[in-house]
Design a protein around this motif. Structure first.
Motif, PDB file in Angstrom:
ATOM      1  N   THR A 684       0.844  -1.189   0.000  1.00  0.00           N
ATOM      2  CA  THR A 684       0.000   0.000   0.000  1.00  0.00           C
ATOM      3  C   THR A 684       0.883   1.244   0.000  1.00  0.00           C
ATOM      4  OG1 THR A 684      -0.080   0.101   2.411  1.00  0.00           O
ATOM      5  CG2 THR A 684      -1.753  -1.242   1.315  1.00  0.00           C
ATOM      6  N   SER A 685       0.276   2.371  -0.261  1.00  0.00           N
ATOM      7  CA  SER A 685       1.051   3.617  -0.308  1.00  0.00           C
ATOM      8  C   SER A 685       1.600   4.008   1.053  1.00  0.00           C
ATOM      9  CB  SER A 685       0.179   4.753  -0.855  1.00  0.00           C
ATOM     10  OG  SER A 685      -0.954   4.962  -0.016  1.00  0.00           O
ATOM     11  N   SER A 686       1.016   3.468   2.123  1.00  0.00           N
ATOM     12  CA  SER A 686       1.500   3.811   3.466  1.00  0.00           C
ATOM     13  C   SER A 686       2.670   2.946   3.910  1.00  0.00           C
ATOM     14  CB  SER A 686       0.355   3.688   4.480  1.00  0.00           C
ATOM     15  OG  SER A 686      -0.134   2.348   4.505  1.00  0.00           O
ATOM     16  N   ALA A 687       2.852   1.783   3.276  1.00  0.00           N
ATOM     17  CA  ALA A 687       3.949   0.884   3.667  1.00  0.00           C
ATOM     18  C   ALA A 687       5.267   1.416   3.126  1.00  0.00           C
ATOM     19  CB  ALA A 687       3.688  -0.521   3.127  1.00  0.00           C
ATOM     20  N   HIS A 688       6.280   1.461   3.999  1.00  0.00           N
ATOM     21  CA  HIS A 688       7.588   1.943   3.557  1.00  0.00           C
ATOM     22  C   HIS A 688       8.680   1.362   4.445  1.00  0.00           C
ATOM     23  CE1 HIS A 688       8.121   5.068   6.822  1.00  0.00           C
ATOM     24  NE2 HIS A 688       6.801   4.866   6.888  1.00  0.00           N
ATOM     25  N   GLY A 689       9.905   1.404   3.935  1.00  0.00           N
ATOM     26  CA  GLY A 689      11.038   0.941   4.718  1.00  0.00           C
ATOM     27  C   GLY A 689      11.704  -0.300   4.159  1.00  0.00           C
ATOM     28  N   THR A 690      12.664  -0.783   4.943  1.00  0.00           N
ATOM     29  CA  THR A 690      13.523  -1.902   4.542  1.00  0.00           C
ATOM     30  C   THR A 690      13.254  -3.112   5.425  1.00  0.00           C
ATOM     31  OG1 THR A 690      15.265  -0.393   3.831  1.00  0.00           O
ATOM     32  CG2 THR A 690      15.924  -2.673   4.283  1.00  0.00           C
ATOM     33  N   GLU A 691      13.236  -4.284   4.800  1.00  0.00           N
ATOM     34  CA  GLU A 691      13.137  -5.539   5.536  1.00  0.00           C
ATOM     35  C   GLU A 691      13.975  -6.596   4.835  1.00  0.00           C
ATOM     36  OE1 GLU A 691       8.924  -5.679   5.490  1.00  0.00           O
ATOM     37  OE2 GLU A 691       8.780  -6.815   3.619  1.00  0.00           O
ATOM     38  N   VAL A 692      14.480  -7.541   5.616  1.00  0.00           N
ATOM     39  CA  VAL A 692      15.316  -8.614   5.086  1.00  0.00           C
ATOM     40  C   VAL A 692      14.711  -9.952   5.497  1.00  0.00           C
ATOM     41  CG1 VAL A 692      17.600  -9.680   5.044  1.00  0.00           C
ATOM     42  CG2 VAL A 692      17.389  -7.183   5.165  1.00  0.00           C
ATOM     43  N   TYR A 693      14.556 -10.830   4.524  1.00  0.00           N
ATOM     44  CA  TYR A 693      13.949 -12.141   4.762  1.00  0.00           C
ATOM     45  C   TYR A 693      15.015 -13.232   4.896  1.00  0.00           C
ATOM     46  CZ  TYR A 693       9.261 -10.404   3.773  1.00  0.00           C
ATOM     47  OH  TYR A 693       8.073  -9.723   3.827  1.00  0.00           O
ATOM     48  N   TYR A 694      14.723 -14.179   5.770  1.00  0.00           N
ATOM     49  CA  TYR A 694      15.524 -15.390   5.915  1.00  0.00           C
ATOM     50  C   TYR A 694      14.549 -16.563   5.969  1.00  0.00           C
ATOM     51  CZ  TYR A 694      14.060 -14.996  10.773  1.00  0.00           C
ATOM     52  OH  TYR A 694      13.297 -14.904  11.908  1.00  0.00           O
ATOM     53  N   LEU A 695      15.058 -17.789   5.872  1.00  0.00           N
ATOM     54  CA  LEU A 695      14.136 -18.924   5.770  1.00  0.00           C
ATOM     55  C   LEU A 695      13.526 -19.310   7.110  1.00  0.00           C
ATOM     56  CD1 LEU A 695      12.743 -21.093   4.128  1.00  0.00           C
ATOM     57  CD2 LEU A 695      14.751 -22.546   4.431  1.00  0.00           C
ATOM     58  N   PHE A 749       9.876   0.569  -0.882  1.00  0.00           N
ATOM     59  CA  PHE A 749       8.574   0.296  -1.505  1.00  0.00           C
ATOM     60  C   PHE A 749       8.343   1.195  -2.709  1.00  0.00           C
ATOM     61  CE2 PHE A 749       8.008  -1.849   2.426  1.00  0.00           C
ATOM     62  CZ  PHE A 749       6.972  -2.759   2.261  1.00  0.00           C
ATOM     63  N   LEU A 750       8.017   0.564  -3.843  1.00  0.00           N
ATOM     64  CA  LEU A 750       7.668   1.326  -5.042  1.00  0.00           C
ATOM     65  C   LEU A 750       6.296   1.979  -4.921  1.00  0.00           C
ATOM     66  CD1 LEU A 750       9.777  -0.942  -6.027  1.00  0.00           C
ATOM     67  CD2 LEU A 750       8.801  -0.565  -8.287  1.00  0.00           C
ATOM     68  N   SER A 751       5.525   1.564  -3.934  1.00  0.00           N
ATOM     69  CA  SER A 751       4.160   2.067  -3.767  1.00  0.00           C
ATOM     70  C   SER A 751       4.089   3.250  -2.811  1.00  0.00           C
ATOM     71  CB  SER A 751       3.260   0.932  -3.245  1.00  0.00           C
ATOM     72  OG  SER A 751       3.838   0.341  -2.084  1.00  0.00           O
ATOM     73  N   ASN A 752       5.202   3.610  -2.159  1.00  0.00           N
ATOM     74  CA  ASN A 752       5.190   4.680  -1.165  1.00  0.00           C
ATOM     75  C   ASN A 752       5.907   5.920  -1.699  1.00  0.00           C
ATOM     76  OD1 ASN A 752       6.995   5.958   1.259  1.00  0.00           O
ATOM     77  ND2 ASN A 752       4.929   5.410   1.953  1.00  0.00           N
ATOM     78  N   PRO A 753       5.271   7.098  -1.653  1.00  0.00           N
ATOM     79  CA  PRO A 753       5.877   8.302  -2.228  1.00  0.00           C
ATOM     80  C   PRO A 753       7.232   8.655  -1.643  1.00  0.00           C
ATOM     81  CG  PRO A 753       3.546   8.654  -1.763  1.00  0.00           C
ATOM     82  CD  PRO A 753       3.907   7.333  -1.154  1.00  0.00           C
ATOM     83  N   THR A 754       7.387   8.490  -0.328  1.00  0.00           N
ATOM     84  CA  THR A 754       8.675   8.820   0.299  1.00  0.00           C
ATOM     85  C   THR A 754       9.780   7.892  -0.191  1.00  0.00           C
ATOM     86  OG1 THR A 754       7.533   9.605   2.288  1.00  0.00           O
ATOM     87  CG2 THR A 754       9.879   9.092   2.494  1.00  0.00           C
ATOM     88  N   ASP A 755       9.482   6.569  -0.208  1.00  0.00           N
ATOM     89  CA  ASP A 755      10.485   5.603  -0.698  1.00  0.00           C
ATOM     90  C   ASP A 755      10.744   5.793  -2.186  1.00  0.00           C
ATOM     91  OD1 ASP A 755      10.783   4.563   1.785  1.00  0.00           O
ATOM     92  OD2 ASP A 755      10.015   2.552   1.333  1.00  0.00           O
ATOM     93  N   VAL A 756       9.711   6.134  -2.949  1.00  0.00           N
ATOM     94  CA  VAL A 756       9.880   6.334  -4.391  1.00  0.00           C
ATOM     95  C   VAL A 756      10.858   7.467  -4.670  1.00  0.00           C
ATOM     96  CG1 VAL A 756       8.710   7.126  -6.496  1.00  0.00           C
ATOM     97  CG2 VAL A 756       7.686   5.327  -5.092  1.00  0.00           C
ATOM     98  N   ALA A 757      10.734   8.554  -3.919  1.00  0.00           N
ATOM     99  CA  ALA A 757      11.661   9.676  -4.104  1.00  0.00           C
ATOM    100  C   ALA A 757      13.100   9.238  -3.862  1.00  0.00           C
ATOM    101  CB  ALA A 757      11.274  10.821  -3.160  1.00  0.00           C
ATOM    102  N   LYS A 758      13.286   8.361  -2.876  1.00  0.00           N
ATOM    103  CA  LYS A 758      14.635   7.862  -2.604  1.00  0.00           C
ATOM    104  C   LYS A 758      15.114   6.951  -3.734  1.00  0.00           C
ATOM    105  CE  LYS A 758      14.131   8.093   2.424  1.00  0.00           C
ATOM    106  NZ  LYS A 758      14.054   7.359   3.703  1.00  0.00           N
ATOM    107  N   LEU A 759      14.235   6.067  -4.172  1.00  0.00           N
ATOM    108  CA  LEU A 759      14.632   5.105  -5.198  1.00  0.00           C
ATOM    109  C   LEU A 759      14.948   5.762  -6.536  1.00  0.00           C
ATOM    110  CD1 LEU A 759      12.072   2.256  -4.416  1.00  0.00           C
ATOM    111  CD2 LEU A 759      14.557   2.116  -4.176  1.00  0.00           C
ATOM    112  N   LYS A 760      14.428   6.952  -6.761  1.00  0.00           N
ATOM    113  CA  LYS A 760      14.740   7.669  -7.989  1.00  0.00           C
ATOM    114  C   LYS A 760      16.087   8.389  -7.912  1.00  0.00           C
ATOM    115  CE  LYS A 760      10.015   8.314  -9.675  1.00  0.00           C
ATOM    116  NZ  LYS A 760       8.942   9.279 -10.048  1.00  0.00           N
ATOM    117  N   SER A 761      16.717   8.339  -6.741  1.00  0.00           N
ATOM    118  CA  SER A 761      18.005   9.006  -6.531  1.00  0.00           C
ATOM    119  C   SER A 761      19.149   8.020  -6.744  1.00  0.00           C
ATOM    120  CB  SER A 761      18.076   9.566  -5.111  1.00  0.00           C
ATOM    121  OG  SER A 761      19.406   9.884  -4.760  1.00  0.00           O
ATOM    122  N   GLU A 762      20.084   8.355  -7.635  1.00  0.00           N
ATOM    123  CA  GLU A 762      21.263   7.514  -7.845  1.00  0.00           C
ATOM    124  C   GLU A 762      22.109   7.444  -6.581  1.00  0.00           C
ATOM    125  OE1 GLU A 762      21.919   5.621 -10.561  1.00  0.00           O
ATOM    126  OE2 GLU A 762      19.928   6.275 -11.186  1.00  0.00           O
TER     127      GLU A 762
END
Length: 787
Positions: A684-695, A749-762
């Protein structure tokens, strides 16, 4: 010190013996004998067993016969295990032993007996009849020598051969004499004095895995990791040289061919085996094609296409390596369907679409042309059954023409032949999958240009095997002839001054023969995702080395192709497994030596840019996940390229799509220390941040997936300031199917505006890559490999 996996692997393979211990006929044990099997190291406490056949002692070389204790009906029972090749092929017994690395099976031929023993499987096959064992064949390593052997239960083997076995407790020996009654086939591994003795000792081996081991023991305990498929395949061939035939044409075989044929009565019935079902057209309402599934057991294989209602008609056709099924008066339930079958024995994939207004077309991409299919409808006409039919081998002809020796096989097409080589003696094995032999087990000597002996048997339920023993290493071609016949033509090699050896590390030896070869401008390309390694020698050496293909097929290297390209000599090594190579020379030879990566590098990792190619991943706000993942990994590669002691493999370095099994298989093949998959998230647009998965959580010491996830999560969040969503357990394919610690990073998250702004930054992507890089360094610092 980098462990010598390949030495172990190739020792396993060269010997074809399958298990190891330390002495020959001596029964003494100095108390310092350690063995490894089933993933554990044990201190062997019993005496070694002396083997005596008709009064003569069998010498077992590096591995003595030992007693292993197993639980049988809640009671500890000892069984004597012996190295299969040394005992069965000894002068006293004189059987033949072959090894199937991919299946982990030993095949023993003796007179009219053919035995199949599978590693760690208590079910044996004797002349196609199942026999249950108390103790299965096992791969056992002599920790002191780091050599592996295939160890098999001696009582079962020799009683099947028709020997009586008596246990001499005083001499600690198994004494075998030929039994004229020849009833061994029906015998099972009955208890004897050896069993009672082992019980009195309570246990024959002591678990030393928790004790204080020596450095040598600890190093050995890491060796095999119970992934023996590729390792044992190296046992197939120890050397291959470019020498020609020792006999000039023609030879005695020209006038005395070996001909095996079924009788006329059987031959007349063969076509009846392939009478295909006729589907009667019956007009039904338009149906929807819902699914395509594969079903199999040990013998039967079929694909099932299911529809929502009765089917009007089905037509089958073939085109090249494709089976085409047209379903009349039907609609496909989706616009288009495509599925890859990575491990399917018949097909590589299946595709479907609406071929015409009223016809659904389903295309199966076959692995070969030699398959026959019977297509029929279920009783309610809602399912299309596509049943794979085995070919029948009804004739084998070993003869000679002006090109040399040849084998003509009646009943199978050429693309289905799977060849590989064995050594000691030199043999070429031709497996014919999806076939049933009507010839039973046969063998004959021959006086050919190359061939000294030929034999055949039904290798398993669906494979016919033909083995030829050769005098020298022949090359061969495989071609198709009309009438469902296959011709295997033996020819002299087209390459010269080249030798292949794999006693230790697989090595291609280029013999200079006095020629000066400049290696300063040599170019090497490691196409590891396609299991190819390409070496370009500056200069045209066609006169020295010839050209063409060296067919090795030893389970390690499939072939080496030699050709001239624009004035350069190019060697393309087609590998069965990922290797790294080192090239050295002396005054006489150039040595191209293969190593498993962990032999050369103290740190080995696999980086996986998620998705790619036809799989874009998530997409939103003008971003495509596969591109983001790839951008981050390219920045990461810049950092890792500076670390010369870390060997890094990438599942992709372009916009391609490795399948999920291919990604995991690459990491497993390489035996990486850990695996890192880079992704980005969407919700959703409200979900943002980093997570790491393990088995899953693990209490094992050292590096684990959960510990690795903690390192990466902390490093990324601290470096780029994303919300810390924590580490999470997830049953994801690349985590589930990798054999080493593995993590999957969801950067943002590609769905969150704040994360999207970061992901567009090299800058953000580069800083994320730097954080992953530092996490890799920290992981190795905190959990060193010890190599």
């Amino acid at each position: 010190m980098i462990r010598k996996i390949i030495t172990t692997v190739l020792t396993i393979t060269i010997m074809l013996n399958l298990f190891s211990v330390n002495a020959s006929a001596e029964t003494t044990n100095n108390g310092k004998f350690f063995i490894k099997y089933d993933g554990q190291i044990y201190k062997y406490k019993n005496r070694f067993v002396k083997l005596v056949v008709d009064g003569k002692v069998i010498e077992t070389g590096d591995m003595p016969a030992i007693v292993i204790t197993e639980d049988v009906n809640d009671k500890k029972v000892g069984r004597t295990l012996v190295p299969v090749r040394e005992v069965c092929e000894s002068e006293q017994i004189g059987a033949k032993v072959d090894w199937n690395g991919p299946k982990q099976e030993a095949y023993i031929s003796y007179e009219d007996k053919f035995i199949v023993l599978k590693i760690n499987d208590k079910k044996a096959i004797v002349n196609n009849k199942e026999v249950m064992l108390d103790v299965p064949a096992k791969l056992i390593q002599n920790v002191n020598t780091k050599k592996w052997k295939t160890m098999v239960p001696i009582r079962f083997i020799v009683e099947t051969f028709g020997y009586e076995v008596n246990w001499n407790g005083e001499e600690y020996s198994a004494e075998m004499t030929k039994n004229s009654n020849q009833q061994g086939e029906d015998n099972t591994d009955e208890q004897s004095g050896e069993d009672d003795q082992s019980e009195n000792d309570q246990t024959d081996v002591e678990d030393t895995n928790k004790d204080n081991e020596t450095d040598e023991d600890s190093e050995s305990s890491e060796d095999q990791n119970s992934n023996n498929d590729s390792d044992n395949e190296g046992e197939l061939l120890d050397s291959l040289e470019s020498s020609g035939a020792k006999n000039e044409l023609p030879t005695e075989l020209k006038n005395n061919p070996v001909v095996w044929m079924v009788d006329d009565n059987v031959l007349s019935k063969i076509n009846d085996r392939y009478t295909e079902t006729t589907i009667a057209r019956k007009l039904c309402p338009t149906t929807k094609v819902k699914s395509i599934e594969y079903e199999s057991d040990k013998v039967n294989k079929k694909f099932v296409i299911e529809a929502s209602s009765p089917i009007t008609d089905v037509k089958k056709s073939y085109w090249k390596n494709r089976l085409i099924i047209d379903v009349d008066n039907s609609k496909w339930d989706m616009d288009k369907y495509e599925k890859t079958f990575d491990d399917n024995p018949i097909i590589t994939g299946v595709r479907s679409s609406q071929f015409a207004d009223t016809i659904t077309r389903i295309v199966f991409d076959l692995k070969g042309e030699g398959y026959k299919f019977n297509v029929y409808l279920s009783e309610d006409r809602k399912k299309i059954n596509i049943e794979v039919q085995n070919n029948s081998i009804y004739g084998i002809h070993l003869g000679q023409n002006d090109k040399g020796d040849y084998i003509k096989i009646l009943g199978v097409k050429a693309p289905d032949v799977k060849p590989f080589r064995l050594s000691n003696p030199d043999r070429i094995v031709f497996d014919l999958p999806n076939t049933e032999s009507l010839l039973s087990t046969r063998s004959s000597t021959a006086e050919g240009q190359y061939v000294k002996e030929i034999r055949t048997a039904q290798f398993d339920e669906t494979t016919t095997r033909i083995v030829i023993e050769t005098d020298g290493q022949a090359d061969y071609t495989i071609s198709e002839e009309s009438g469902s016949a296959t011709i295997i033509q033996l020819i002299e090699p087209s390459y010269n001054n080249i030798k292949y050896i794999n006693y230790y590390n697989p090595t291609i030896v280029l013999q200079k023969n006095g020629n000066a070869i400049n290696l300063s401008n040599i170019k090497c390309t490691d196409d590891y995702t396609n299991r190819k390694y390409i070496i370009q020698l500056p200069g045209d050496y066609k006169e020295l080395f010839g050209n063409g293909t060296i067919r090795i097929n030893d389970g390690i290297i499939n072939s080496v192709d030699i050709k001239n390209d624009k004035g350069n000599t190019v060697l393309t090594i087609d590998e069965n497994s990922v290797y790294d190579y080192r090239i050295t020379e002396d005054k006489d030879n150039i040595y191209i030596k293969a190593f498993k990566p962990k032999e050369l590098y103290s740190k080995v990792i696999v980086i996986d840019p998620g998705h790619g190619g036809k799989d874009p991943g998530a997409s939103d706000n003008g971003l495509i996940e596969k591109e983001l993942n790839f951008d981050i990994v390219l920045y990461l590669k810049e950092y890792l390229d500076k670390e010369k002691d870390i060997k890094v493999y990438y599942t992709r370095l372009d916009d391609s799509y490795p399948t999920l099994p291919e990604r995991a298989n690459l990491a497993n093949d390489i035996e990486a220390d850990f695996f890192v998959s880079v992704h980005n998230n969407w919700y959703t647009s409200s979900a943002h941040g980093t997570e790491v998965y393990y088995l899953a959580p693990s209490s094992k010491p050292g590096m684990t997936s959960i510990k690795l996830a903690e390192i990466f999560q902390k490093a990324i969040v601290s470096a780029v300031g994303t919300k810390d969503r924590g580490i999470k357990s997830g049953n994801l394919s690349v985590l589930r199917n990798t054999d080493m610690p593995a993590v999957l990073i969801e950067v943002a998250f590609l769905s969150n505006p704040t994360d999207v702004a970061k992901l567009k930054s090299e800058t953000f992507k580069k800083n994320t890559a730097n954080a992953i890089y530092k996490a890799i360094l920290e992981a190795f610092k905190k959990y060193p490999t010890g190599r």
